[in-house]
Motif scaffolding. Structure first.
Motif, PDB file in Angstrom:
ATOM      1  N   HIS A  51      40.529  32.550  34.835  1.00 32.45           N
ATOM      2  CA  HIS A  51      41.880  32.514  34.293  1.00 32.45           C
ATOM      3  C   HIS A  51      42.310  31.055  34.130  1.00 32.45           C
ATOM      4  O   HIS A  51      42.132  30.246  35.054  1.00 32.45           O
ATOM      5  N   PRO A  52      42.897  30.687  33.000  1.00 32.21           N
ATOM      6  CA  PRO A  52      43.250  29.286  32.757  1.00 32.21           C
ATOM      7  C   PRO A  52      44.313  28.741  33.710  1.00 32.21           C
ATOM      8  O   PRO A  52      44.357  27.529  33.949  1.00 32.21           O
ATOM      9  N   ARG A  53      45.150  29.600  34.269  1.00 34.82           N
ATOM     10  CA  ARG A  53      46.213  29.123  35.168  1.00 34.82           C
ATOM     11  C   ARG A  53      45.714  28.977  36.602  1.00 34.82           C
ATOM     12  O   ARG A  53      45.945  27.949  37.240  1.00 34.82           O
ATOM     13  N   ARG A  56      40.447  30.972  38.600  1.00 33.64           N
ATOM     14  CA  ARG A  56      39.703  31.931  39.394  1.00 33.64           C
ATOM     15  C   ARG A  56      39.183  33.048  38.491  1.00 33.64           C
ATOM     16  O   ARG A  56      39.731  33.290  37.413  1.00 33.64           O
ATOM     17  N   LEU A  57      38.139  33.722  38.966  1.00 33.81           N
ATOM     18  CA  LEU A  57      37.634  34.865  38.223  1.00 33.81           C
ATOM     19  C   LEU A  57      38.736  35.906  38.081  1.00 33.81           C
ATOM     20  O   LEU A  57      39.563  36.088  38.991  1.00 33.81           O
ATOM     21  N   TYR A  58      38.744  36.615  36.970  1.00 32.20           N
ATOM     22  CA  TYR A  58      39.778  37.614  36.743  1.00 32.20           C
ATOM     23  C   TYR A  58      39.741  38.715  37.799  1.00 32.20           C
ATOM     24  O   TYR A  58      40.776  39.280  38.160  1.00 32.20           O
ATOM     25  N   THR A  59      38.553  39.030  38.303  1.00 34.11           N
ATOM     26  CA  THR A  59      38.435  40.070  39.322  1.00 34.11           C
ATOM     27  C   THR A  59      38.987  39.629  40.678  1.00 34.11           C
ATOM     28  O   THR A  59      39.127  40.444  41.584  1.00 34.11           O
ATOM     29  N   GLU A  60      39.285  38.335  40.832  1.00 31.19           N
ATOM     30  CA  GLU A  60      39.899  37.845  42.070  1.00 31.19           C
ATOM     31  C   GLU A  60      41.424  37.921  42.013  1.00 31.19           C
ATOM     32  O   GLU A  60      42.095  37.754  43.030  1.00 31.19           O
ATOM     33  N   LEU A  61      41.965  38.176  40.833  1.00 31.00           N
ATOM     34  CA  LEU A  61      43.420  38.181  40.654  1.00 31.00           C
ATOM     35  C   LEU A  61      43.992  39.582  40.850  1.00 31.00           C
ATOM     36  O   LEU A  61      44.761  40.089  40.030  1.00 31.00           O
ATOM     37  N   THR A  62      43.608  40.213  41.953  1.00 27.33           N
ATOM     38  CA  THR A  62      44.130  41.534  42.287  1.00 27.33           C
ATOM     39  C   THR A  62      45.332  41.378  43.213  1.00 27.33           C
ATOM     40  O   THR A  62      45.409  40.443  44.005  1.00 27.33           O
ATOM     41  N   TYR A  63      46.256  42.314  43.121  1.00 29.43           N
ATOM     42  CA  TYR A  63      47.463  42.255  43.938  1.00 29.43           C
ATOM     43  C   TYR A  63      47.187  42.804  45.331  1.00 29.43           C
ATOM     44  O   TYR A  63      46.700  43.931  45.479  1.00 29.43           O
ATOM     45  N   ARG A 188      55.086  32.535  41.604  1.00 27.26           N
ATOM     46  CA  ARG A 188      53.841  33.038  42.182  1.00 27.26           C
ATOM     47  C   ARG A 188      53.007  33.848  41.190  1.00 27.26           C
ATOM     48  O   ARG A 188      51.791  33.965  41.358  1.00 27.26           O
ATOM     49  N   GLU A 189      53.674  34.400  40.155  1.00 29.10           N
ATOM     50  CA  GLU A 189      52.935  35.182  39.158  1.00 29.10           C
ATOM     51  C   GLU A 189      53.604  35.006  37.796  1.00 29.10           C
ATOM     52  O   GLU A 189      53.508  33.959  37.208  1.00 29.10           O
ATOM     53  N   TYR A 190      54.322  36.015  37.303  1.00 22.58           N
ATOM     54  CA  TYR A 190      55.045  35.908  36.040  1.00 22.58           C
ATOM     55  C   TYR A 190      56.401  36.592  36.183  1.00 22.58           C
ATOM     56  O   TYR A 190      56.624  37.374  37.103  1.00 22.58           O
ATOM     57  N   ALA A 191      57.290  36.301  35.252  1.00 27.32           N
ATOM     58  CA  ALA A 191      58.587  36.973  35.196  1.00 27.32           C
ATOM     59  C   ALA A 191      58.801  37.454  33.769  1.00 27.32           C
ATOM     60  O   ALA A 191      58.738  36.673  32.831  1.00 27.32           O
ATOM     61  N   TYR A 192      59.015  38.761  33.634  1.00 24.01           N
ATOM     62  CA  TYR A 192      59.307  39.283  32.297  1.00 24.01           C
ATOM     63  C   TYR A 192      60.195  40.516  32.378  1.00 24.01           C
ATOM     64  O   TYR A 192      60.171  41.264  33.343  1.00 24.01           O
ATOM     65  N   GLY A 193      60.998  40.693  31.361  1.00 31.39           N
ATOM     66  CA  GLY A 193      61.921  41.812  31.225  1.00 31.39           C
ATOM     67  C   GLY A 193      61.746  42.456  29.858  1.00 31.39           C
ATOM     68  O   GLY A 193      60.650  42.876  29.541  1.00 31.39           O
ATOM     69  N   PRO A 194      62.853  42.523  29.132  1.00 34.62           N
ATOM     70  CA  PRO A 194      64.117  41.782  29.293  1.00 34.62           C
ATOM     71  C   PRO A 194      65.123  42.399  30.270  1.00 34.62           C
ATOM     72  O   PRO A 194      66.270  41.965  30.300  1.00 34.62           O
TER      73      PRO A 194
END
Length: 235
Positions: A51-53, A56-63, A188-194
């Protein structure tokens, strides 16, 4: 188009591609590919792409809370499934090792396959440019019925694409659990709505209408910012 948009790397432009555009890309890139070759390509990508941000491997970005609730449910006798708008064959490659969910318990968007024989007479399957199920919005309960054949006791979502799945779950008899994760933690992650004044982002969509329906129907809305001590398992 639509190949020019994909090759440009412009994620916002790609997010605006129509279903017809996506089907065109599927036809050009997957037609005639053996399913084993597709699985090998996916595994190679997952083993190398980062992941560019987070680098880390995408499979490591689990919640972390997601892993915990899956383990809790299985410990208490429930069978857990992934129901995703993503490609079913893609998610099946890593679902067991990342989430403890075997491939037969993954319901996702499906394309066709075709049976044939290779030059040595060995039978095999190839991918076909035919969309069998778009497992998003109303497609999620439809996919659940087709692949599982039972109404869920609990359903977890995080966007407008999960509305119908939670409605379908809640319409069943007896105790039911419907939960939504609100992405409201840009640090820590992202924020989206609206919904709730959050940004109208291309990362996902959580509308005020979905938020209102959750309140009306008694669905639990989880604040990532306020309710999760940890977001990712690597923290």
């Amino acid at each position: 188009e639509p190949f020019k948009t994909v090759l440009s790397g412009d994620r916002e432009a790609m997010a605006k591609l129509s279903m017809h555009d996506l089907e065109t890309i599927l036809a050009a890139t997957l037609t005639g590919m053996p399913v084993e070759e597709f699985e090998a390509d996916v595994k190679n990508w997952l083993d190398t792409a980062k992941h560019p941000r987070w680098k880390r491997l995408y499979t490591e970005l689990t919640y972390q809370p997601m892993i915990e609730v899956l383990q809790y449910l299985r410990t208490n006798g429930f069978k857990t499934y992934i129901v995703t708008g993503g490609g079913q064959d893609f998610v099946r490659v890593y679902s067991q090792r990342v989430y403890g969910i075997p491939p037969e318990q993954v319901v996702g968007s499906m394309v066709g396959t075709k049976f044939g024989y290779d030059k040595d007479g060995k039978p095999f399957l190839t991918k076909e440019p035919k969309l069998l199920l778009n497992d998003d919005k109303a497609g999620k309960p439809e996919g659940i019925h087709l692949m599982i054949g039972r109404r869920p006791n609990a359903a977890f979502g995080n966007s407008d694409g999960d509305r119908e799945m939670l409605e379908y779950t809640g319409a069943g008899d007896g105790a039911r659990l419907m939960m939504l994760v609100l992405h409201d933690d840009a640090a820590r992650e992202y924020a989206y709505g609206p919904a709730r004044g959050l940004p109208d982002s291309k990362f996902g969509t959580f509308t005020a209408a979905l938020d209102d329906e959750a309140k009306k129907n008694g669905w639990t809305v989880i604040s990532m910012k306020n309710d999760w001590n940890r977001v990712f398992t690597f923290e």
